[in-house]
Write a protein that holds these residues in place. Structure first.
Motif, PDB file in Angstrom:
ATOM      1  N   GLU A 330       0.782  -1.128   0.011  1.00 22.13           N
ATOM      2  CA  GLU A 330       0.012   0.064   0.071  1.00 22.13           C
ATOM      3  C   GLU A 330       0.720   1.391   0.192  1.00 22.13           C
ATOM      4  O   GLU A 330       0.391   2.382  -0.261  1.00 22.13           O
ATOM      5  N   GLU A 331       2.350   1.136   0.386  1.00 24.68           N
ATOM      6  CA  GLU A 331       3.117   2.242   0.322  1.00 24.68           C
ATOM      7  C   GLU A 331       3.963   2.602  -0.813  1.00 24.68           C
ATOM      8  O   GLU A 331       4.633   3.264  -0.735  1.00 24.68           O
ATOM      9  N   ASP A 332       3.794   1.333  -1.714  1.00 19.04           N
ATOM     10  CA  ASP A 332       4.598   1.264  -2.994  1.00 19.04           C
ATOM     11  C   ASP A 332       6.088   1.294  -2.406  1.00 19.04           C
ATOM     12  O   ASP A 332       6.708   2.264  -3.156  1.00 19.04           O
ATOM     13  N   PRO A 333       6.654   0.527  -1.950  1.00 19.42           N
ATOM     14  CA  PRO A 333       8.167   0.577  -1.637  1.00 19.42           C
ATOM     15  C   PRO A 333       9.006   0.629  -2.769  1.00 19.42           C
ATOM     16  O   PRO A 333       8.529  -0.217  -3.625  1.00 19.42           O
ATOM     17  N   ASP A 334      10.061   1.179  -2.655  1.00 19.22           N
ATOM     18  CA  ASP A 334      11.303   0.989  -4.005  1.00 19.22           C
ATOM     19  C   ASP A 334      11.625  -0.529  -3.939  1.00 19.22           C
ATOM     20  O   ASP A 334      12.090  -1.071  -4.948  1.00 19.22           O
ATOM     21  N   LEU A 335      11.689  -1.251  -2.873  1.00 17.31           N
ATOM     22  CA  LEU A 335      12.123  -2.562  -2.646  1.00 17.31           C
ATOM     23  C   LEU A 335      11.393  -3.262  -1.498  1.00 17.31           C
ATOM     24  O   LEU A 335      11.126  -2.783  -0.543  1.00 17.31           O
ATOM     25  N   LEU A 336      10.679  -4.418  -1.998  1.00 21.65           N
ATOM     26  CA  LEU A 336       9.792  -5.174  -1.221  1.00 21.65           C
ATOM     27  C   LEU A 336      10.360  -6.420  -0.826  1.00 21.65           C
ATOM     28  O   LEU A 336      10.764  -7.380  -2.103  1.00 21.65           O
ATOM     29  N   VAL A 337      10.999  -7.115   0.282  1.00 20.45           N
ATOM     30  CA  VAL A 337      11.405  -8.223   0.568  1.00 20.45           C
ATOM     31  C   VAL A 337      10.699  -9.263   1.534  1.00 20.45           C
ATOM     32  O   VAL A 337      10.462  -8.602   2.425  1.00 20.45           O
ATOM     33  N   SER A 338      10.358 -10.367   1.171  1.00 20.15           N
ATOM     34  CA  SER A 338      10.097 -11.220   2.234  1.00 20.15           C
ATOM     35  C   SER A 338      10.935 -12.320   2.343  1.00 20.15           C
ATOM     36  O   SER A 338      11.638 -12.817   1.476  1.00 20.15           O
ATOM     37  N   MET A 339      11.214 -12.615   3.881  1.00 19.17           N
ATOM     38  CA  MET A 339      12.102 -13.940   4.079  1.00 19.17           C
ATOM     39  C   MET A 339      11.198 -14.749   4.912  1.00 19.17           C
ATOM     40  O   MET A 339      10.688 -14.450   5.883  1.00 19.17           O
ATOM     41  N   ALA A 340      11.331 -15.990   4.679  1.00 18.92           N
ATOM     42  CA  ALA A 340      10.642 -16.968   5.373  1.00 18.92           C
ATOM     43  C   ALA A 340      11.167 -18.415   5.375  1.00 18.92           C
ATOM     44  O   ALA A 340      11.672 -18.749   4.239  1.00 18.92           O
ATOM     45  N   THR A 341      11.137 -19.064   6.410  1.00 17.12           N
ATOM     46  CA  THR A 341      11.380 -20.422   6.485  1.00 17.12           C
ATOM     47  C   THR A 341      10.122 -21.174   6.054  1.00 17.12           C
ATOM     48  O   THR A 341       9.209 -21.574   6.801  1.00 17.12           O
ATOM     49  N   LEU A 342       9.938 -21.031   4.709  1.00 18.70           N
ATOM     50  CA  LEU A 342       8.502 -21.413   4.013  1.00 18.70           C
ATOM     51  C   LEU A 342       8.235 -22.896   3.516  1.00 18.70           C
ATOM     52  O   LEU A 342       7.137 -23.473   3.848  1.00 18.70           O
ATOM     53  N   THR A 343       9.269 -23.544   2.755  1.00 20.35           N
ATOM     54  CA  THR A 343       8.794 -24.754   2.112  1.00 20.35           C
ATOM     55  C   THR A 343       9.954 -25.814   2.529  1.00 20.35           C
ATOM     56  O   THR A 343      11.168 -25.440   2.394  1.00 20.35           O
ATOM     57  N   GLY A 344       9.405 -27.027   2.685  1.00 21.06           N
ATOM     58  CA  GLY A 344      10.507 -28.095   2.576  1.00 21.06           C
ATOM     59  C   GLY A 344      10.848 -28.429   1.121  1.00 21.06           C
ATOM     60  O   GLY A 344      12.105 -28.880   1.015  1.00 21.06           O
ATOM     61  N   ALA A 345      10.037 -28.045   0.299  1.00 22.70           N
ATOM     62  CA  ALA A 345      10.693 -28.088  -1.352  1.00 22.70           C
ATOM     63  C   ALA A 345      11.859 -27.299  -1.563  1.00 22.70           C
ATOM     64  O   ALA A 345      12.834 -28.049  -2.484  1.00 22.70           O
ATOM     65  N   ALA A 346      11.972 -26.166  -0.974  1.00 23.59           N
ATOM     66  CA  ALA A 346      13.206 -25.674  -1.109  1.00 23.59           C
ATOM     67  C   ALA A 346      14.261 -26.171  -0.604  1.00 23.59           C
ATOM     68  O   ALA A 346      15.548 -26.281  -1.125  1.00 23.59           O
ATOM     69  N   ARG A 347      14.308 -26.931   0.600  1.00 21.41           N
ATOM     70  CA  ARG A 347      15.326 -27.429   1.079  1.00 21.41           C
ATOM     71  C   ARG A 347      15.681 -28.606   0.222  1.00 21.41           C
ATOM     72  O   ARG A 347      17.031 -29.018   0.013  1.00 21.41           O
ATOM     73  N   VAL A 348      14.660 -29.579  -0.390  1.00 24.14           N
ATOM     74  CA  VAL A 348      15.006 -30.711  -1.429  1.00 24.14           C
ATOM     75  C   VAL A 348      15.671 -30.076  -2.498  1.00 24.14           C
ATOM     76  O   VAL A 348      16.635 -30.792  -3.057  1.00 24.14           O
ATOM     77  N   ALA A 349      15.341 -28.875  -2.750  1.00 23.69           N
ATOM     78  CA  ALA A 349      15.894 -28.328  -4.186  1.00 23.69           C
ATOM     79  C   ALA A 349      17.238 -27.904  -3.844  1.00 23.69           C
ATOM     80  O   ALA A 349      18.215 -28.392  -4.895  1.00 23.69           O
ATOM     81  N   VAL A 350      17.532 -27.279  -3.015  1.00 22.09           N
ATOM     82  CA  VAL A 350      19.059 -26.805  -2.879  1.00 22.09           C
ATOM     83  C   VAL A 350      19.663 -27.067  -1.406  1.00 22.09           C
ATOM     84  O   VAL A 350      20.813 -26.631  -1.210  1.00 22.09           O
ATOM     85  N   GLY A 351      18.989 -27.803  -0.551  1.00 19.33           N
ATOM     86  CA  GLY A 351      19.807 -28.217   0.850  1.00 19.33           C
ATOM     87  C   GLY A 351      19.808 -27.041   1.568  1.00 19.33           C
ATOM     88  O   GLY A 351      19.175 -25.983   1.290  1.00 19.33           O
ATOM     89  N   PRO A 352      20.260 -27.302   2.689  1.00 17.94           N
ATOM     90  CA  PRO A 352      20.286 -26.283   3.840  1.00 17.94           C
ATOM     91  C   PRO A 352      21.294 -25.121   3.630  1.00 17.94           C
ATOM     92  O   PRO A 352      21.240 -23.976   4.272  1.00 17.94           O
ATOM     93  N   ASP A 353      22.196 -25.082   2.852  1.00 18.47           N
ATOM     94  CA  ASP A 353      23.263 -23.966   2.847  1.00 18.47           C
ATOM     95  C   ASP A 353      22.983 -22.743   1.827  1.00 18.47           C
ATOM     96  O   ASP A 353      23.601 -21.843   1.865  1.00 18.47           O
ATOM     97  N   LEU A 354      22.258 -23.184   0.812  1.00 20.75           N
ATOM     98  CA  LEU A 354      21.758 -22.094  -0.171  1.00 20.75           C
ATOM     99  C   LEU A 354      20.647 -21.532   0.100  1.00 20.75           C
ATOM    100  O   LEU A 354      19.669 -22.002   0.647  1.00 20.75           O
TER     101      LEU A 354
END
Length: 464
Positions: A330-354
């Motif tokens: 709603e404030e139209d930021p120049d950069l919007l970033v989300s960070m989350a421990t979101l999915t196990g699929a990401a760990r399967v894809a790249v492991g814990p280090d990336l």
């Protein structure tokens, strides 16, 4: 207290040499006779992170060596010099005599500080006695600020959920704001409904009143680019009515790793005084099980007005993030970033280090990839693959929080969040937030990911 460099002149300075396998013979040739004899007799082979203290004629530590391994294995390791912080005897050390290029001095210095980190809330302990003088030519203040931010992230993740619920996460944000001259506003409990944050409320409403859901909103800076960081603050995740098995629930104290990481990054930004208008949004909840739990097949109406069919209550992180991202947009930021421990699929894809990240902006992606390599904070771009949009579109609602089939789970989660993120540039990080096996500069436990890469890339991304 966060780790810092030793002060020049505070103690006798011990020379520290970083030695590769290829450079070991040359280094041995440069040592005095007794020092060389000691080193050879000790079997020092300059293996990765191998450390050796060499005595002087009085029996004190006269110099120290830390191994870098061979050139072929250099890509397999980072922060090797940092191993000295925990392996060498107490004293003040100074990197000497080459062995590291100027580009690697900052990494070595940061690795030393990160290796010095200890989590001591529940068990007595003290920081290692081996301290490092800031190497010449590095920005010591910047490195200390980065280390402090990372250590804050680690402390928050490592704290068990009994002592790190939504209220305690709010307290951590308030403490940081007080220290840095920022402001914090919080919307909690049923007031979330009154102010149109229905999905944050739905996910957190089954928790006890002391652990009520809330939206934490921290602001700092009066001018410059608008940068908004949104961190997933699920302080414990049972999975809800789609309850997790015990093996999957064991590390769920780290499910607020996104919130911990954005607070650590915010600390870095504010300490360094970067010219920006920073906003940090944290939807803080506990995904508990009680009579008020939200249910599979419920349809929730988000802050943005999009309806969401809940097909798995264990896919709750994207729900709370969605309301926060809608507010941020709603404030139209120049950069919007989300960070989350979101999915196990990401760990399967790249492991814990990336740390995988998603963005539609090619320049932003390139800047993050370069920065990650430069500051030893590895990141990997993954796609917002538009043909998968249909996978998150169910029959009876606008969106599905957990598409069936189990395919492309990290991508479909990112696509879900993108529906709520409207900004000039949007980046989503799906981090792990945990080091499963200790490595130099990275003890087993909570860890930030992507924050240092983003910090290094910010000037290029938003032209600070």
């Amino acid at each position: 207290m966060f780790p810092t460099f030793a002060k020049d002149g505070s103690d006798r300075v011990i020379p520290l040499f970083a030695v590769s396998k290829e450079g070991l013979k040359q280094r041995l040739d440069q040592l005095s006779g007794p020092a060389r004899t000691w080193t050879e007799a000790s079997g020092f082979a300059a293996g990765p992170g191998e450390c050796l203290a060499v005595p002087d004629p009085e029996g004190r530590v006269g110099l120290a060596l830390v191994g870098l391994g061979d050139a072929a294995g250099a890509a397999r390791h980072r922060f090797l010099v940092g191993r000295g912080a925990s392996s060498l005897p107490a004293g003040t050390y100074k990197l000497s005599g080459g062995g590291l290029g100027q580009d690697h001095l900052a990494e070595a210095a940061l690795g030393w500080l990160l290796e010095s980190y200890r989590y001591t809330r529940y068990k007595a302990g003290k920081a290692p006695g081996a301290r490092l003088l800031a190497p010449e030519g590095v920005d010591a203040g910047r490195i200390e600020a980065i280390a402090a931010g990372e250590c804050l992230t680690r402390d928050l993740i490592n704290t068990p959920a009994a002592d790190m619920g939504p209220a305690e996460l709010e307290a951590a944000a308030r403490d940081l704001a007080k220290e840095m001259g920022a402001k914090v506003e919080v919307i909690a409990g049923d007031e979330l409904l009154a102010q149109n944050f229905p999905m944050i409320h739905a996910v957190g409403r089954a928790a006890t009143p002391a652990r009520a859901p809330r939206l934490i909103d921290l602001r700092w800076g009066a001018w410059g680019r608008k940068i908004t960081l949104v961190g997933k603050g699920v302080c414990f995740d049972t999975g809800g009515l789609d309850i997790k098995p015990a093996a999957s629930m064991g590390l769920m104290k780290k499910d607020m790793g996104g919130a911990a990481t954005v607070l650590g990054l915010a600390r870095m930004i504010m300490t360094l005084g970067l010219p920006m208008r920073l906003r940090v949004l944290i939807p803080a909840v506990e995904n508990a099980i009680a009579g008020e739990s939200f249910r599979p097949q419920d349809v929730l109406t988000s802050r943005k007005g999009l309806t969401v069919e809940v097909n798995n209550t264990d896919a709750e992180g994207r729900l709370v993030l969605a309301d926060a991202l809608a507010l941020a947009s709603e404030e139209d930021p120049d950069l919007l970033v989300s960070m989350a421990t979101l999915t196990g699929a990401a760990r399967v894809a790249v492991g814990p280090d990336l740390a995988p990240f998603f963005t539609d902006d090619e320049a932003t992606a390139a800047a993050l990839s370069r920065a990650g390599s430069q500051v030893a904070d590895p990141v990997w771009r993954m796609p917002f693959h538009a043909p998968y949009e249909k996978m998150i579109e169910p029959v009876i609602a606008d969106l599905d929080n957990a598409p069936s089939g189990g395919m492309a789970g990290a991508i479909t989660a990112a696509l879900f969040l993108r529906r709520f993120a409207e900004a000039q540039r949007y980046v989503h990080f799906d981090i792990y937030g945990w080091v499963p096996a200790a490595a130099p500069g990275r003890p087993k436990g909570g860890a930030g990911q992507g924050a240092r890469a983003l910090l290094a890339a910010l000037p290029e991304i938003v032209k600070l």
